[in-house]
Design a protein around this motif. Structure first.
Motif, PDB file in Angstrom:
ATOM      1  N   ALA A  26      19.160   2.819  -8.947  1.00 53.17           N
ATOM      2  CA  ALA A  26      18.422   3.991  -8.277  1.00 53.17           C
ATOM      3  C   ALA A  26      17.168   3.405  -7.610  1.00 53.17           C
ATOM      4  N   THR A  27      16.317   2.746  -8.374  1.00 53.64           N
ATOM      5  CA  THR A  27      14.992   2.248  -7.728  1.00 53.64           C
ATOM      6  C   THR A  27      15.417   1.463  -6.339  1.00 53.64           C
ATOM      7  N   THR A  28      16.181   0.581  -6.295  1.00 53.94           N
ATOM      8  CA  THR A  28      16.345  -0.392  -5.249  1.00 53.94           C
ATOM      9  C   THR A  28      17.206   0.518  -4.181  1.00 53.94           C
ATOM     10  N   ALA A  29      18.071   1.139  -4.336  1.00 53.06           N
ATOM     11  CA  ALA A  29      18.752   2.045  -3.559  1.00 53.06           C
ATOM     12  C   ALA A  29      17.789   3.213  -2.407  1.00 53.06           C
ATOM     13  N   PHE A  30      16.902   3.615  -3.500  1.00 55.55           N
ATOM     14  CA  PHE A  30      16.005   4.351  -2.786  1.00 55.55           C
ATOM     15  C   PHE A  30      14.820   4.118  -1.953  1.00 55.55           C
ATOM     16  N   SER A  31      14.335   2.876  -2.544  1.00 58.52           N
ATOM     17  CA  SER A  31      13.271   2.171  -1.874  1.00 58.52           C
ATOM     18  C   SER A  31      13.891   1.417  -0.469  1.00 58.52           C
ATOM     19  N   ALA A  32      15.306   0.974  -0.598  1.00 64.81           N
ATOM     20  CA  ALA A  32      15.863   0.586   0.643  1.00 64.81           C
ATOM     21  C   ALA A  32      16.087   1.640   1.786  1.00 64.81           C
ATOM     22  N   LEU A  33      15.967   3.079   1.331  1.00 68.78           N
ATOM     23  CA  LEU A  33      15.869   4.021   2.489  1.00 68.78           C
ATOM     24  C   LEU A  33      14.474   4.388   2.923  1.00 68.78           C
TER      25      LEU A  33
ATOM     26  N   GLY B  35      11.303   4.223  -4.527  1.00 73.36           N
ATOM     27  CA  GLY B  35      12.235   4.328  -5.566  1.00 73.36           C
ATOM     28  C   GLY B  35      11.974   4.490  -6.837  1.00 73.36           C
ATOM     29  N   THR B  36      10.580   3.960  -7.064  1.00 75.11           N
ATOM     30  CA  THR B  36      10.006   3.782  -8.584  1.00 75.11           C
ATOM     31  C   THR B  36      10.061   5.437  -9.196  1.00 75.11           C
ATOM     32  N   ALA B  37       9.703   6.310  -8.083  1.00 74.46           N
ATOM     33  CA  ALA B  37       9.546   7.731  -8.683  1.00 74.46           C
ATOM     34  C   ALA B  37      11.028   8.249  -9.250  1.00 74.46           C
ATOM     35  N   LEU B  38      12.019   7.814  -8.717  1.00 75.76           N
ATOM     36  CA  LEU B  38      13.357   8.027  -9.135  1.00 75.76           C
ATOM     37  C   LEU B  38      13.586   7.138 -10.555  1.00 75.76           C
ATOM     38  N   GLY B  39      13.022   5.722 -10.236  1.00 79.55           N
ATOM     39  CA  GLY B  39      13.612   4.941 -11.211  1.00 79.55           C
ATOM     40  C   GLY B  39      12.919   5.379 -12.730  1.00 79.55           C
TER      41      GLY B  39
ATOM     42  N   THR C 209      12.886  -6.606  -6.521  1.00 79.40           N
ATOM     43  CA  THR C 209      14.313  -6.422  -5.487  1.00 79.40           C
ATOM     44  C   THR C 209      13.976  -5.089  -4.710  1.00 79.40           C
ATOM     45  N   ALA C 210      13.577  -4.070  -5.145  1.00 79.74           N
ATOM     46  CA  ALA C 210      13.156  -2.870  -4.595  1.00 79.74           C
ATOM     47  C   ALA C 210      12.037  -3.082  -3.437  1.00 79.74           C
ATOM     48  N   LEU C 211      11.074  -3.885  -3.876  1.00 85.11           N
ATOM     49  CA  LEU C 211      10.156  -4.216  -2.840  1.00 85.11           C
ATOM     50  C   LEU C 211      10.667  -4.781  -1.484  1.00 85.11           C
ATOM     51  N   LEU C 212      11.438  -5.973  -1.824  1.00 80.59           N
ATOM     52  CA  LEU C 212      12.165  -6.669  -0.738  1.00 80.59           C
ATOM     53  C   LEU C 212      13.119  -5.845   0.063  1.00 80.59           C
ATOM     54  N   ALA C 213      13.845  -4.874  -0.479  1.00 79.59           N
ATOM     55  CA  ALA C 213      14.798  -4.014   0.151  1.00 79.59           C
ATOM     56  C   ALA C 213      13.864  -2.831   1.119  1.00 79.59           C
ATOM     57  N   GLY C 214      12.859  -2.390   0.387  1.00 80.84           N
ATOM     58  CA  GLY C 214      11.927  -1.672   1.095  1.00 80.84           C
ATOM     59  C   GLY C 214      11.170  -2.109   2.211  1.00 80.84           C
TER      60      GLY C 214
END
Length: 241
Positions: free
Chosen positions: A30-37, A56-60, A117-122
């Protein structure tokens, strides 16, 4: 009884409960997916690329809260598990400290991987809009985000021990971070900056807003977490299993 074997036993409990492992997977996904958006409004001069990249951290944090709550509430299902645990480890403070340490260790490791991972995706999603971020900002966001998620899991664990119910804990914390903080919190002014979630998420911003800095905000969240754990330890010591 030494701390190490008690810690290992609590680690084994976490490792062998499928629902807890699934919660950690949801935390990462969830954190990675929403950060990617993540996106930034080019007309918004106050937009924070670091906060957007780690949005995505807010959802994670919901998954982190669920993990901390379930890790404790599993002990109180019909009371059998907690009685067995306290029979094996009569020192209740030692047992609770080992459980909290096991929760923290697991969530911190998963959260570090997740935040990176979330940061890189974001950043990939933001493209040129994230060019102003420094390496120091990014490292702070990853480390601070991981610590924040760990603190929220421990906050939930302390509250679950106090309430002796995972359902009650989730019924309190999830509406709090999803509704109170974002809706009612805006009407409270500077007071809202000291809520556990809003204070801790200050570390995710390259330019902090409000009265708290990145690490002082995380310190406020740590104080909330410590209070919840102390309250849970007090209930554990004062009441029969």
């Amino acid at each position: 009884m030494p701390f190490a074997p008690v810690f290992r036993s609590e680690w084994l409990k976490i490792r062998t409960v499928r629902s807890l492992l699934a919660t950690l997977l949801v935390l990462f996904a969830a954190t990675t997916a929403f950060s990617a958006l993540a996106t930034l409004d080019p007309e918004d001069q106050d937009a924070d690329p670091l906060f957007a990249a780690l949005s995505g951290t807010a959802l994670g944090q919901i998954a982190a809260i669920t993990f901390g709550s379930l890790a404790v509430s599993a002990e109180y299902r019909e009371g059998a598990a907690v009685r067995l645990s306290l029979t094996a480890v009569p020192r209740r403070g030692l047992w609770f400290a080992a459980k909290a340490a096991a929760i923290a260790a697991v969530v911190l490791v998963v959260a570090l991987v997740t935040s990176l991972t979330a940061l890189l995706a974001g950043l990939a999603g933001l493209g040129d809009a994230a060019d102003g971020l420094t390496t120091a900002d990014q490292v702070r966001g990853v480390v601070g985000g991981a610590v924040y998620l760990t603190l929220m899991a421990l906050f939930a664990a302390g509250l679950a021990t106090l309430l002796r119910s995972g359902m009650a804990t989730l019924s309190v914390l999830i509406p709090f971070v999803l509704i109170v903080s974002f809706v009612i919190g805006d009407a409270l002014g500077a007071v809202a900056d000291f809520m556990p979630d809003r204070a801790g998420q200050t570390v995710l911003r390259s330019v902090p807003e409000g009265t708290l800095g990145p690490w002082t905000g995380l310190g406020v969240t740590a104080c909330w977490t410590a209070a919840a754990l102390l309250a849970g330890a007090w209930r554990l010591r004062r009441q029969d299993a």
